[in-house]
Scaffold this active site. Structure first.
Site, PDB file in Angstrom:
ATOM      1  CD1 TRP A   1      -2.427   1.864   0.298  1.00  8.21           C
ATOM      2  CD2 TRP A   1      -1.883   1.813   2.443  1.00  8.21           C
ATOM      3  NE1 TRP A   1      -3.236   2.794   1.130  1.00  8.21           N
ATOM      4  CE2 TRP A   1      -2.766   2.816   2.411  1.00  8.21           C
ATOM      5  CE3 TRP A   1      -1.433   1.775   3.995  1.00  8.21           C
ATOM      6  CZ2 TRP A   1      -3.288   3.787   3.364  1.00  8.21           C
ATOM      7  CZ3 TRP A   1      -1.963   2.684   4.837  1.00  8.21           C
ATOM      8  CH2 TRP A   1      -2.836   3.594   4.614  1.00  8.21           C
TER       9      TRP A   1
ATOM     10  CG  ASP B   1      -2.377  -2.723   7.218  1.00  4.93           C
ATOM     11  OD1 ASP B   1      -3.605  -2.545   7.754  1.00  4.93           O
ATOM     12  OD2 ASP B   1      -2.115  -2.027   6.397  1.00  4.93           O
TER      13      ASP B   1
ATOM     14  CE  LYS C   1     -10.270   0.350   0.824  1.00  2.00           C
ATOM     15  NZ  LYS C   1      -9.377   1.044   1.729  1.00  2.00           N
TER      16      LYS C   1
END
Length: 425
Positions: A147, A228, A266
């Site tokens: 990311w 993560d 999300k």
């Protein structure tokens, strides 16, 4: 003037020190989204930003989230607008940790947990904690690619960032052998960041067998594991399945200081609520208390206390068997739509007469398709076809629907026809 020094004079032009402040580079993803907004072409398509869109290309608020908000408005249970504690609402943190680790692990283990500003805030607080208590010069190993914000977050936290190989440009798949070699070469006591599921941007996750190998390797090399987790439930449509790697590492033992950044952006559609947690596995309640005290000392001068609305929503949903069941169904709906678009994109490429093997797209999981297109191909897609995407070839499948998918597939075929979508390194 040396870096970090302070000028006591104004600039030679008579202005303040602000006249010497350089223009910062725009954020790559948000800059593309801004360009999309300015584009007036009727066929424009945004496959850049990682946010869910429904079949009509519109943002979708989960009905379970709406119902939770209605319950909160009519509730006499004390939901108000007061400040949260520094580490957040304890009930929310408990439910969030149970969601990730499972009720049994949370009940049996001492886990320090704090509400954060979504996953970004969790990574930043976690990075600050590691920088403060690990030896100076400790390195954090991030997958290549990862990311886009990870590198900046951990550098700003004071950690030395290194990369380990993760994705093979030759096969458009997980580069597991080189990943292991790089982690084996990491100095003892280094930190390794792992994406718990739906790796961003590649969508390539290790198998269960590979996760088991990674767990053993990290134990043998005494690496500090930092998960993560931004897509639990959104990846496969099953939140329990998506938490497999996290729970496997905990059950294996030997990961005494395992750290987890958790986001509800999300999977709950709470993008703007900035709702997440940071948690750290500890060896005892006494150790947990010390860790919690230090998390408070990091958070208090940074933003004092976390937002509450998103946390109340998640807590309300996960505390209600009825809403929780409804949420799981809605999360599966989002994952299934993304998976349908993934399959449909490959089919549409075939219908466009592409002769490339696009099977790597259907082998991936999560919101994105890592196509193998290079930056020139991506630039042509934007310049000639008004399809906006990041220059690494990542396509947000959430931006596709029945109205635009064949147009996108035709354009991808035109920019890749006769050109390789793999790279020989």
């Amino acid at each position: 003037m040396s870096p970090g020094s302070v000028s006591t004079t104004t600039s030679t032009t008579g202005g303040s020190y602000l006249s010497d402040v350089p223009l910062g580079l725009p954020d790559a993803i948000l800059g593309i989204a801004e360009a999309f907004g300015k584009c007036e072409d009727p066929n424009k398509v945004n496959v850049c930003v990682g946010a869910y869109r429904d079949e009509n290309g519109k943002p979708w608020i989960l009905p379970s989230v709406r119902e939770a908000e209605r319950e909160m408005l009519k509730s006499d249970s004390g939901v108000n607008k007061e400040y949260a504690p520094i580490v957040g609402n304890p009930s929310f943190v408990r439910k969030a940790l149970e969601f990730a680790y499972g009720e049994e692990i949370v009940e049996e283990r001492s886990i320090a947990g704090a509400a954060t500003l979504s996953g970004t805030g969790a990574c930043r607080i976690g990075g600050a904690f590691l920088s403060k208590f690990l030896a100076p010069g400790t390195k954090i190993y991030l997958p290549n690619p990862t990311w886009g914000n990870h590198v900046a977050i951990f550098k700003e936290a004071g950690l030395e960032v290194e990369r380990y190989r993760y994705y093979s440009l030759e096969t458009n798949g997980l580069d597991f052998d080189h990943m292991k070699l790089d982690l084996l070469a990491a100095p003892t006591g280094s930190v390794v960041l792992l994406h718990a599921c739906a790796h961003n941007p590649t969508g390539c996750d290790p198998t269960h067998e590979q996760w088991a190998e990674i767990s053993t390797l990290c134990q043998e090399r005494q690496l500090h594991v930092f998960f993560d987790c931004a897509y639990q439930g959104f990846a496969s449509g099953n939140s329990e399945q998506d938490a497999w790697a996290i729970r496997k590492f905990v059950q294996d033992g030997g990961h005494a200081s395992l750290m987890l950044a958790q986001s509800f952006a999300k999977n709950f559609g709470l993008y703007g609520e900035r709702c997440g947690t940071l948690s750290i596995l500890t060896d005892s309640d006494e150790e947990k208390e010390r860790v919690m005290s230090q998390l408070k000392l990091i958070i208090r001068p940074m933003y004092s206390s976390p937002p509450i609305h998103g946390a109340h929503i998640v807590n309300t949903v996960l505390s209600s068997p009825l809403l929780s069941k409804q949420y799981q169904q809605e999360c599966a709906h989002m994952a299934n739509r993304i998976d349908t678009m993934r399959t449909k994109l490959v089919q549409s490429l075939k219908e466009a007469n592409s002769t490339h093997d696009w099977s790597h797209i259907t082998n991936q999981i999560g919101m994105f398709a890592y196509t193998g297109m290079n930056s020139d191909m991506c630039q042509t897609l934007t310049d000639q076809y008004h399809i906006f995407l990041t220059k690494d070839g990542r396509v947000s499948l959430a931006g596709l629907n029945e109205n635009n998918i064949q147009y996108v597939a035709n354009a991808i075929h035109k920019v890749t026809d006769g050109k390789p979508i793999t790279t020989i390194v």
